[in-house]
Design an enzyme around this catalytic site. Structure first.
Site, PDB file in Angstrom:
ATOM      1  CG  HIS A 191      -1.894  -1.159   1.230  1.00 27.33           C
ATOM      2  ND1 HIS A 191      -2.897  -1.316   0.305  1.00 27.33           N
ATOM      3  CD2 HIS A 191      -1.980  -2.234   2.063  1.00 27.33           C
ATOM      4  CE1 HIS A 191      -3.574  -2.419   0.574  1.00 27.33           C
ATOM      5  NE2 HIS A 191      -3.026  -2.997   1.621  1.00 27.33           N
TER       6      HIS A 191
ATOM      7  CG  ASP B 147      -5.622  -0.383   3.090  1.00 26.40           C
ATOM      8  OD1 ASP B 147      -6.362   0.155   2.245  1.00 26.40           O
ATOM      9  OD2 ASP B 147      -5.595  -1.620   3.285  1.00 26.40           O
TER      10      ASP B 147
END
Length: 375
Positions: free
Chosen positions: A96, A270
């Site tokens: 991420h 995220d």
């Protein structure tokens, strides 16, 4: 190949990078697996089970990182873990990177081969390694939202399914992908009045094919979201642009339109979040309030149900992990365009375009390094 499984150190992260069954598969393929002692305890996998599967149990994360050729994790490496990476070492985990410049810069500086679960992508755009955790997070989002709607937890005091003579909660799900589909599924099962919005009409048609008119669908645009947000008791953010920063669908000014004590659960946090006022939180301190709206922004939601999550994740990641170990990362990537899309950083370069664009950094196509068509 020597495979390393360190204990996860992110706040309240109880998952582990591989089940004992996964270890046994790597050992059967002739690989040596190092597992940090205690790494599986949070997922109810005792050290003895890893040892019985053929793993070598080691005392410290430093030994795992120092000896392993490939590190298999769950969550993105923390700062002290990035410092232990070395050039050419393979890191196979969720990353991420788009909303996380420090991690991006750290991984680039490490020179490691960084393969992100969340950007491995099949030709039909399905994300096979992200999907199981999206299923878990989506189903949890409805459960978490229901809990925080309770007055003692800071919510409006609304029961998801209502009772005879009292209307159920209004739930607005932003996104009809894997997270949104599963969130809608559980919210509907609780008896809530559910609306799902998306720009992909085919996904909305699919939801109607599955559930008919028991779940409402609506095209996603600012006007429709503003209309729906007035009556929403719970808003679930389930938007994803693979590997890229998530756009804001609910802006700060829209928040004032919501009911006092309404709840927001932003699963996309995220990747930056699809609600402007959300930011990442932890299981230890999961919520905060903005404009009288309760926000839940835990960035590793599936970590709260680690037995289910670790098994589901290993089911998905094992195939690709074995290919990397059996063939070496370069051959595995050359043989599988889906896996090639997982390479986010390589030899000090950013090789996944949305990550480079998110941070205004230089993008180097993977083909320039290994001769593979640009991803």
């Amino acid at each position: 190949m020597i495979i390393g499984i360190p204990a996860e150190i992110k706040n309240n992260e109880f998952r582990v990078g591989m089940t004992p069954g996964g270890v046994a598969e790597f050992v059967a393929h002739g690989h040596h697996v190092l597992v940090e002692k205690g790494a599986g305890e949070g997922s109810s996998f005792a050290d003895e089970r890893f040892a019985a599967a053929g793993a070598e149990m080691v005392d410290t994360p430093g030994e795992v990182f120092a000896r392993a050729e490939m590190i298999i994790k769950v969550k993105e490496p923390q700062a002290n873990e990035i410092e232990m990476l070395r050039p050419g070492q393979i890191l196979y985990t969720f990353l991420h990177l788009a909303p996380d410049l420090p991690q991006t810069e750290g991984l680039v500086a490490s020179g490691a081969v960084c393969i992100a679960y969340e950007t491995v992508e099949l030709p039909n755009r399905f994300l096979p390694l992200l999907a199981p955790m999206s299923e878990v997070a989506g189903r949890m989002a409805a459960q978490v939202g229901a809990a925080y709607l309770q007055r003692p937890n800071g919510g409006r005091g609304v029961l998801m399914g209502g009772v005879a003579g009292v209307l159920p909660a209004n739930v607005l799900v932003l996104g009809a992908g894997v997270v949104g589909f599963n969130a809608a599924y559980v919210a509907k099962g609780m008896g809530a009045h559910v609306t799902v919005v998306d720009v992909n009409i085919d996904r909305l048609r699919y939801i109607e094919d599955v559930w008919g008119n028991t779940i409402r669908t609506l095209y996603s645009n600012r006007h429709n979201i503003e209309d729906m947000i007035h009556d929403a008791d719970l808003v679930i953010g389930a938007v994803l642009l693979p590997g890229a920063k998530t756009p804001w669908l609910v802006t700060r000014d829209m928040l004032s339109m919501m009911k006092k004590g309404a709840v927001v659960v932003d699963v996309s946090v995220d990747q930056g979040g699809c609600i402007e006022t959300t930011h990442p939180t932890t299981h230890a301190d999961p919520t905060f309030v903005v404009d009288d709206v309760l926000h839940y922004g835990v960035a590793n939601m599936p970590g709260a149900v680690p037995v289910t999550s670790t098994k589901a994740l290993t089911n998905a990641t094992l195939r690709y992990g074995l290919a990397i170990a059996d063939k070496g990362w370069k051959r595995a990537v050359l043989d599988d365009p889906a896996l090639a899309k997982g390479v986010n950083a390589l030899e000090g370069a950013i090789t996944y375009k949305p990550v480079a664009e998110a941070h205004g950094l230089v993008y180097t196509p993977l083909e320039e390094i290994i001769g593979y068509p640009s991803v």
